[in-house]
Design an enzyme around this catalytic site. Structure first.
Site, PDB file in Angstrom:
ATOM      1  N   ASN A  26      53.998  14.931  58.164  1.00 50.53           N
ATOM      2  CA  ASN A  26      54.102  16.200  59.128  1.00 50.53           C
ATOM      3  C   ASN A  26      52.827  16.409  59.724  1.00 50.53           C
ATOM      4  OD1 ASN A  26      52.650  18.993  58.136  1.00 50.53           O
ATOM      5  ND2 ASN A  26      52.926  17.640  56.202  1.00 50.53           N
ATOM      6  N   PHE A  39      50.219  24.719  60.511  1.00 52.08           N
ATOM      7  CA  PHE A  39      50.279  25.913  59.961  1.00 52.08           C
ATOM      8  C   PHE A  39      50.986  26.722  60.936  1.00 52.08           C
ATOM      9  CE2 PHE A  39      45.777  25.420  57.890  1.00 52.08           C
ATOM     10  CZ  PHE A  39      46.478  24.925  56.796  1.00 52.08           C
ATOM     11  N   SER A  48      44.554  20.739  54.657  1.00 51.99           N
ATOM     12  CA  SER A  48      45.599  20.121  55.366  1.00 51.99           C
ATOM     13  C   SER A  48      44.918  19.375  56.745  1.00 51.99           C
ATOM     14  CB  SER A  48      46.426  21.506  56.237  1.00 51.99           C
ATOM     15  OG  SER A  48      47.145  21.994  55.078  1.00 51.99           O
ATOM     16  N   ASN A  90      46.072  18.762  59.638  1.00 49.82           N
ATOM     17  CA  ASN A  90      46.625  19.369  60.968  1.00 49.82           C
ATOM     18  C   ASN A  90      46.026  20.355  61.830  1.00 49.82           C
ATOM     19  OD1 ASN A  90      48.371  17.216  60.716  1.00 49.82           O
ATOM     20  ND2 ASN A  90      49.702  18.407  59.275  1.00 49.82           N
ATOM     21  N   THR A  91      44.940  21.170  61.177  1.00 48.31           N
ATOM     22  CA  THR A  91      44.209  21.858  61.800  1.00 48.31           C
ATOM     23  C   THR A  91      42.912  21.359  62.185  1.00 48.31           C
ATOM     24  OG1 THR A  91      45.228  23.918  60.794  1.00 48.31           O
ATOM     25  CG2 THR A  91      43.164  24.253  61.656  1.00 48.31           C
ATOM     26  N   LYS A 112      42.595  24.223  47.213  1.00 43.06           N
ATOM     27  CA  LYS A 112      43.317  22.784  47.351  1.00 43.06           C
ATOM     28  C   LYS A 112      42.886  21.981  48.094  1.00 43.06           C
ATOM     29  CE  LYS A 112      48.083  21.308  49.009  1.00 43.06           C
ATOM     30  NZ  LYS A 112      49.582  21.953  49.179  1.00 43.06           N
ATOM     31  N   ASN A 158      46.604  17.624  48.614  1.00 46.29           N
ATOM     32  CA  ASN A 158      47.393  17.970  49.993  1.00 46.29           C
ATOM     33  C   ASN A 158      47.821  16.531  50.422  1.00 46.29           C
ATOM     34  OD1 ASN A 158      48.285  18.974  52.413  1.00 46.29           O
ATOM     35  ND2 ASN A 158      46.783  20.721  51.886  1.00 46.29           N
TER      36      ASN A 158
HETATM   37  C1  LIG Z   1      56.552  19.479  55.946  1.00 42.36           C
HETATM   38  C2  LIG Z   1      55.284  19.750  55.025  1.00 42.36           C
HETATM   39  C3  LIG Z   1      54.521  20.965  55.405  1.00 42.36           C
HETATM   40  C4  LIG Z   1      53.571  21.146  54.407  1.00 42.36           C
HETATM   41  N1  LIG Z   1      52.682  22.233  54.735  1.00 42.36           N
HETATM   42  C5  LIG Z   1      51.822  22.710  53.768  1.00 42.36           C
HETATM   43  C6  LIG Z   1      50.983  23.899  53.983  1.00 42.36           C
HETATM   44  O1  LIG Z   1      51.300  24.444  55.051  1.00 42.36           O
HETATM   45  N2  LIG Z   1      49.873  24.099  53.281  1.00 42.36           N
HETATM   46  C7  LIG Z   1      49.586  23.428  52.310  1.00 42.36           C
HETATM   47  O2  LIG Z   1      48.655  23.518  51.387  1.00 42.36           O
HETATM   48  N3  LIG Z   1      50.330  22.195  51.915  1.00 42.36           N
HETATM   49  C8  LIG Z   1      51.144  21.897  52.801  1.00 42.36           C
HETATM   50  N4  LIG Z   1      51.878  20.784  52.621  1.00 42.36           N
HETATM   51  C9  LIG Z   1      51.644  19.878  51.610  1.00 42.36           C
HETATM   52  C10 LIG Z   1      52.454  19.917  49.994  1.00 42.36           C
HETATM   53  O3  LIG Z   1      51.951  21.170  49.436  1.00 42.36           O
HETATM   54  C11 LIG Z   1      51.808  18.929  48.975  1.00 42.36           C
HETATM   55  O4  LIG Z   1      50.692  19.009  48.838  1.00 42.36           O
HETATM   56  C12 LIG Z   1      52.055  17.398  49.576  1.00 42.36           C
HETATM   57  O5  LIG Z   1      53.320  17.317  50.349  1.00 42.36           O
HETATM   58  C13 LIG Z   1      52.183  16.694  48.479  1.00 42.36           C
HETATM   59  O6  LIG Z   1      53.473  16.849  47.681  1.00 42.36           O
HETATM   60  P1  LIG Z   1      54.756  16.173  47.593  1.00 42.36           P
HETATM   61  O7  LIG Z   1      54.228  14.471  47.855  1.00 42.36           O
HETATM   62  O8  LIG Z   1      55.497  16.445  46.495  1.00 42.36           O
HETATM   63  O9  LIG Z   1      55.162  16.647  49.130  1.00 42.36           O
HETATM   64  C14 LIG Z   1      52.965  20.420  53.279  1.00 42.36           C
HETATM   65  C15 LIG Z   1      53.962  19.306  53.225  1.00 42.36           C
HETATM   66  C16 LIG Z   1      54.965  18.970  54.030  1.00 42.36           C
HETATM   67  C17 LIG Z   1      55.873  17.772  53.612  1.00 42.36           C
END
Ligand SMILES: Cc1cc2nc3c(=O)[nH]c(=O)nc-3n(C[C@H](O)[C@H](O)[C@H](O)COP(=O)(O)O)c2cc1C
Length: 351
Positions: A116, A120, A181, A183-184, A219, A248
């Site tokens: 992704n 934000f 993250s 993406n910022t 985080k 993350n």
């Molecule tokens: C579509 C998407 C959007 C995400 N947006 C955020 C976010 O806004 N803030 C954040 O701290 N992590 C965000 N994450 C990261 C997740 O919270 C998590 O740290 C990461 O996906 C690893 O966990 P997973 O493998 O179980 O998905 C996002 C993940 C995905 C897939």
């Protein structure tokens, strides 16, 4: 059933569209108290053996939903009713922003992963606060994850986080500073200790000033060098933070631009957890996230020293009953091992 629906229908549809439809359905559920309560009674973790306490908060289970799914705090109660022991909403920024242009969410089905670059997208802190203020019809532990508004320069980042913290800390069961993250632009630079120290110190002041003193966590990214993981851990101890969420998404992949999550993240996420535990022991609450798919993953993280575990991507492939079945499996495993409380498992294999 969900697997069939996924392989026949969902995998052919735009993932972000499905996401928005799901959020809408769950938001609707959130305003139907009877259905919500019924679902909660049926699906939420109720086994006393699963209960854990961390930073003064009592969680019905160690497993919750990671940030990024419910970015605007639209349906945290419905998600709790589906069985998550806690729900981390956000990332919320001080100001509303649209995020990156679409498409920005990509499934990597063969790897059980997602990439992704959402950036934000959210309606801003005041809107999230309004939603969080609504009375809760079912018990729900809600963490709030805050990030930097894209247009705010790095030099004003601390003020931007403080604005969000003032709005949201009083409404959160715990607060998370997200500096990880991908993406910022420039966000992850804030993980450098010299930038992170004043930022966390400023947010902590706000979190400490709420009536209940809101627990504060940071985080981090899986792409930090090991020494930098140690440095953030030391800083978290120095400032008296409550915990660290690791990790993350990763930018170490060869697919679309953006952060990769899901199965390919598993190994590094566990590695970072072990490193953190070796550094801080049980002085901080460790929250492990990244590639968690099933009870084996949760078990491994608990043994390695995580008090809480989160997941997101596996729900895209596992469906709405994922958390419920994971908790059922965890209860069974505890019984099989003759363990009376999940707290006995935490850190058991940590050095
Ligand atoms: C579509 C998407 C959007 C995400 N947006 C955020 C976010 O806004 N803030 C954040 O701290 N992590 C965000 N994450 C990261 C997740 O919270 C998590 O740290 C990461 O996906 C690893 O966990 P997973 O493998 O179980 O998905 C996002 C993940 C995905 C897939």
């Amino acid at each position: 059933m969900y697997r069939l629906l996924f392989s026949l229908v969902l995998r052919h549809l735009d993932p972000e569209r499905i996401h928005h439809l799901t959020i809408r359905a769950l938001a609707l559920l959130s305003v139907l108290p009877v259905v919500k309560k019924l679902l909660h009674r049926t699906l939420a973790p109720s086994d006393p053996a699963l209960r854990v306490s961390a930073f003064g908060v009592h969680f019905p289970s160690p497993f919750g939903l990671a940030a990024g799914f419910d970015k605007d705090a639209a349906c945290a109660e419905a998600l709790s009713a589906l069985g998550f022991g806690h729900v981390e909403v956000g990332t919320v920024t001080a100001h509303a922003q649209p995020g990156n242009p679409r498409p920005r969410l990509f499934r990597v089905t063969e790897d059980r992963a997602v990439i992704n670059r959402m950036g934000f997208n959210n309606a801003g802190a005041p809107a999230a606060a309004r939603r969080l203020r609504r009375t809760r019809g079912v018990p729900a532990i809600v963490g709030v994850n805050i990030g930097k508004t894209k247009v705010v320069p790095e030099s004003e980042a601390a003020d931007d986080y403080v604005t969000s913290a003032k709005e949201l800390a009083p409404l959160a069961d715990y607060l998370v500073v997200n500096v990880s993250s991908p993406n910022t632009p420039g966000l992850r630079n804030l993980q450098a200790v010299e930038l992170l120290r004043p930022l966390l110190a400023a947010v902590k002041q706000v979190a400490d000033s709420t009536p209940r003193r809101t627990p504060l966590l940071v985080k981090i990214a899986p792409d930090l060098a090991d020494d930098d993981v140690d440095a953030v851990a030391d800083l978290a101890l120095e400032l008296g933070l409550d915990g660290i969420i690791a990790t993350n998404t990763t930018i170490r992949h060869s697919g679309e631009t953006g952060g990769l999550s899901g199965r390919p993240l598993k190994a590094r996420s566990v590695e970072v957890l072990r490193r953190l535990r070796a550094r801080v022991g049980d002085r901080l609450t460790l929250v492990s996230v990244g590639g968690v798919e099933n009870v084996d993953d949760v078990w491994e993280r608990l043994l390695a020293g995580a008090t809480l575990v989160q997941g997101y991507t596996a729900m895209i492939y596992g469906g709405p009953l994922w958390a419920h079945s994971l908790h059922r499996d965890l209860s069974r495993r505890l019984k099989r091992h003759g363990v009376k409380s999940v707290t006995e498992v935490i850190g058991r294999t940590a050095p």
